[in-house]
Design a protein around this motif. Structure first.
Motif, PDB file in Angstrom:
ATOM      1  N   ILE A 267       3.963   0.503  -9.233  1.00  0.00           N
ATOM      2  CA  ILE A 267       4.744  -0.734  -9.142  1.00  0.00           C
ATOM      3  C   ILE A 267       4.593  -1.536 -10.426  1.00  0.00           C
ATOM      4  N   ALA A 268       3.371  -1.597 -10.958  1.00  0.00           N
ATOM      5  CA  ALA A 268       3.141  -2.313 -12.209  1.00  0.00           C
ATOM      6  C   ALA A 268       3.923  -1.669 -13.349  1.00  0.00           C
ATOM      7  N   ARG A 269       3.975  -0.343 -13.359  1.00  0.00           N
ATOM      8  CA  ARG A 269       4.731   0.358 -14.405  1.00  0.00           C
ATOM      9  C   ARG A 269       6.219   0.001 -14.328  1.00  0.00           C
ATOM     10  N   TRP A 270       6.754  -0.031 -13.110  1.00  0.00           N
ATOM     11  CA  TRP A 270       8.165  -0.398 -12.942  1.00  0.00           C
ATOM     12  C   TRP A 270       8.402  -1.845 -13.348  1.00  0.00           C
ATOM     13  N   ALA A 271       7.471  -2.723 -12.974  1.00  0.00           N
ATOM     14  CA  ALA A 271       7.619  -4.138 -13.301  1.00  0.00           C
ATOM     15  C   ALA A 271       7.626  -4.373 -14.804  1.00  0.00           C
ATOM     16  N   MET A 272       6.854  -3.576 -15.549  1.00  0.00           N
ATOM     17  CA  MET A 272       6.752  -3.763 -16.986  1.00  0.00           C
ATOM     18  C   MET A 272       7.931  -3.177 -17.753  1.00  0.00           C
ATOM     19  N   LYS A 273       8.915  -2.612 -17.053  1.00  0.00           N
ATOM     20  CA  LYS A 273      10.112  -2.110 -17.738  1.00  0.00           C
ATOM     21  C   LYS A 273      10.975  -3.247 -18.270  1.00  0.00           C
ATOM     22  N   GLY A 274      10.824  -4.423 -17.717  1.00  0.00           N
ATOM     23  CA  GLY A 274      11.607  -5.554 -18.194  1.00  0.00           C
ATOM     24  C   GLY A 274      11.245  -6.828 -17.452  1.00  0.00           C
ATOM     25  N   THR A 275      11.627  -7.964 -18.017  1.00  0.00           N
ATOM     26  CA  THR A 275      11.314  -9.254 -17.394  1.00  0.00           C
ATOM     27  C   THR A 275      11.940  -9.407 -16.016  1.00  0.00           C
ATOM     28  N   PRO A 276      13.207  -8.992 -15.799  1.00  0.00           N
ATOM     29  CA  PRO A 276      13.783  -9.131 -14.450  1.00  0.00           C
ATOM     30  C   PRO A 276      12.993  -8.388 -13.386  1.00  0.00           C
ATOM     31  N   GLN A 277      12.550  -7.187 -13.715  1.00  0.00           N
ATOM     32  CA  GLN A 277      11.774  -6.420 -12.735  1.00  0.00           C
ATOM     33  C   GLN A 277      10.445  -7.100 -12.433  1.00  0.00           C
ATOM     34  N   ALA A 278       9.758  -7.549 -13.486  1.00  0.00           N
ATOM     35  CA  ALA A 278       8.466  -8.212 -13.281  1.00  0.00           C
ATOM     36  C   ALA A 278       8.628  -9.502 -12.499  1.00  0.00           C
ATOM     37  N   ALA A 279       9.662 -10.267 -12.815  1.00  0.00           N
ATOM     38  CA  ALA A 279       9.907 -11.529 -12.109  1.00  0.00           C
ATOM     39  C   ALA A 279      10.218 -11.275 -10.638  1.00  0.00           C
ATOM     40  N   LEU A 280      10.969 -10.214 -10.357  1.00  0.00           N
ATOM     41  CA  LEU A 280      11.310  -9.892  -8.968  1.00  0.00           C
ATOM     42  C   LEU A 280      10.066  -9.530  -8.168  1.00  0.00           C
ATOM     43  N   VAL A 281       9.206  -8.694  -8.738  1.00  0.00           N
ATOM     44  CA  VAL A 281       7.981  -8.307  -8.047  1.00  0.00           C
ATOM     45  C   VAL A 281       7.091  -9.519  -7.815  1.00  0.00           C
ATOM     46  N   ALA A 282       6.932 -10.354  -8.840  1.00  0.00           N
ATOM     47  CA  ALA A 282       6.089 -11.546  -8.716  1.00  0.00           C
ATOM     48  C   ALA A 282       6.640 -12.499  -7.671  1.00  0.00           C
ATOM     49  N   LEU A 283       7.954 -12.667  -7.653  1.00  0.00           N
ATOM     50  CA  LEU A 283       8.598 -13.579  -6.700  1.00  0.00           C
ATOM     51  C   LEU A 283       8.399 -13.104  -5.270  1.00  0.00           C
ATOM     52  N   LEU A 284       8.684 -11.831  -5.020  1.00  0.00           N
ATOM     53  CA  LEU A 284       8.581 -11.294  -3.663  1.00  0.00           C
ATOM     54  C   LEU A 284       7.136 -11.283  -3.176  1.00  0.00           C
ATOM     55  N   ALA A 285       6.223 -10.866  -4.043  1.00  0.00           N
ATOM     56  CA  ALA A 285       4.812 -10.802  -3.638  1.00  0.00           C
ATOM     57  C   ALA A 285       4.260 -12.192  -3.333  1.00  0.00           C
ATOM     58  N   SER A 286       4.605 -13.159  -4.166  1.00  0.00           N
ATOM     59  CA  SER A 286       4.075 -14.523  -3.964  1.00  0.00           C
ATOM     60  C   SER A 286       4.677 -15.187  -2.733  1.00  0.00           C
ATOM     61  N   ALA A 287       5.844 -14.723  -2.309  1.00  0.00           N
ATOM     62  CA  ALA A 287       6.498 -15.322  -1.149  1.00  0.00           C
ATOM     63  C   ALA A 287       5.962 -14.789   0.169  1.00  0.00           C
ATOM     64  N   ILE A 288       5.243 -13.658   0.109  1.00  0.00           N
ATOM     65  CA  ILE A 288       4.717 -13.028   1.321  1.00  0.00           C
ATOM     66  C   ILE A 288       3.275 -13.486   1.550  1.00  0.00           C
ATOM     67  N   PRO A 289       2.978 -14.026   2.736  1.00  0.00           N
ATOM     68  CA  PRO A 289       1.607 -14.470   3.017  1.00  0.00           C
ATOM     69  C   PRO A 289       0.598 -13.333   2.814  1.00  0.00           C
ATOM     70  N   TRP A 290      -0.541 -13.665   2.220  1.00  0.00           N
ATOM     71  CA  TRP A 290      -1.643 -12.751   1.964  1.00  0.00           C
ATOM     72  C   TRP A 290      -1.314 -11.680   0.927  1.00  0.00           C
ATOM     73  N   LEU A 291      -0.143 -11.793   0.267  1.00  0.00           N
ATOM     74  CA  LEU A 291       0.184 -10.860  -0.808  1.00  0.00           C
ATOM     75  C   LEU A 291       0.375 -11.606  -2.131  1.00  0.00           C
ATOM     76  N   PHE A 292       0.040 -12.905  -2.122  1.00  0.00           N
ATOM     77  CA  PHE A 292       0.212 -13.711  -3.323  1.00  0.00           C
ATOM     78  C   PHE A 292      -0.601 -13.172  -4.493  1.00  0.00           C
ATOM     79  N   TRP A 293      -1.740 -12.544  -4.188  1.00  0.00           N
ATOM     80  CA  TRP A 293      -2.617 -12.025  -5.250  1.00  0.00           C
ATOM     81  C   TRP A 293      -1.901 -10.979  -6.096  1.00  0.00           C
ATOM     82  N   PHE A 294      -0.998 -10.230  -5.482  1.00  0.00           N
ATOM     83  CA  PHE A 294      -0.267  -9.210  -6.231  1.00  0.00           C
ATOM     84  C   PHE A 294       0.688  -9.865  -7.221  1.00  0.00           C
TER      85      PHE A 294
END
Length: 283
Positions: free
Chosen positions: A4-31
């Motif tokens: 997942i980290a490798r996919w996220a680092m392909k570009g800013t949109p991918q990284a922002a999407l992963v960060a947004l979704l993870a932070s929005a889910i309870p107990w997954l903010f750490w990701f």
């Protein structure tokens, strides 16, 4: 997670999407915090701002709902990532993080929104022993409400600091796995406080006690603890010992307070003795 980290680092949109979704889910903010720290470590703060914002916005919403841990963890992890990227020293990043966490505690960031007096009254009604203990505190001149708020703030701040360090460790390990295999292991195994840094932490602890700044006393020992953990990892690596030794170490560290004190003392001694330097290179 590395995929997942490798996919996220392909570009800013991918990284922002992963960060947004993870932070929005309870107990997954750490990701989400770890992804934001990874981008910061790799590209710097200015290039990572969209990802940082993507992680911070949901975490900020959780703050409005009464949970400051996600946002505070994200901010501390990013702050330490900035220091680690610029200074290339884990010890300095950890010290800066501990100072920032202490400031949060002193500012009352982690104070409970609920009425502490009401919580104490509920505790009194639930346990006669606790009620007697609170009465003893009052008889000795201790304000139970102030003490309760201090304990809640301190424990929450400690959790946030440890979570932020874990996020930074995860981000650094991802960075090494993607761009510098083996680099994180070598870096973490070499983690050791300098004499100047150790003296600075001791001064912080003394200042916290003298000036009535409990936040310093609650977090200033964390960099020394992480240095001690790095020492244990380094010794196991240099001696070529079985990984089960690390499993046993973490079980004892989590379940017994004396083990924490031992790690702190050994890390302090290592500042002067440099145990890993005497053992040679990793096997």
């Amino acid at each position: 997670m590395l995929a997942i980290a490798r996919w996220a680092m392909k570009g800013t949109p991918q990284a922002a999407l992963v960060a947004l979704l993870a932070s929005a889910i309870p107990w997954l903010f750490w990701f989400g915090s770890a992804i934001a720290a990874l981008v910061t470590l790799r590209r710097g703060m200015s290039s990572g701002l969209p990802v940082i914002a993507a992680a911070a916005i949901p975490a900020g919403w959780w703050w409005t709902q009464g949970d400051p841990i996600p946002l505070a963890t994200t901010l501390l992890a990013i702050l330490m990532a900035i220091v680690l990227r610029s200074r290339m020293r884990w010890s300095e990043a950890l010290i800066v993080g501990a100072l920032a966490g202490a400031v949060m505690i002193q500012l009352g960031v982690f104070l409970p929104r609920a009425d502490t007096a009401m919580l104490l009254e509920e505790l009194r009604q639930s346990s006669t022993e606790l009620s007697a203990f609170l009465d003893d505190l009052a008889a000795s001149g201790v304000d139970a409400k102030t003490l309760a708020e201090l304990l809640i703030s301190g424990v929450t701040g400690l959790i946030v600091m440890l979570a932020a360090v874990a996020c930074l460790v995860l981000a650094r390990s991802w960075q090494a796995g993607l761009y510098n295999p083996g680099g994180f292991r070598e870096e973490f195994h070499a983690l050791r406080l300098s004499i100047r840094e150790l003296v600075f932490l001791v001064v912080l602890l003394i200042a916290g006690a003298v000036l009535g700044l409990p936040g310093l006393g609650m977090l200033a020992w964390i960099p020394l603890l992480i240095a001690g953990i790095g020492l244990i990892h380094g010794v196991v690596g240099r001696k070529g010992m079985n990984g089960l030794w690390l499993v046993a170490f973490y079980v004892l560290l989590i379940t017994t307070w004396p083990m924490i004190l031992i790690v702190l003392v050994v890390a302090m001694i290592d500042t002067f003795a440099d145990f890993r330097g005497r053992l040679g290179h990793d096997n």
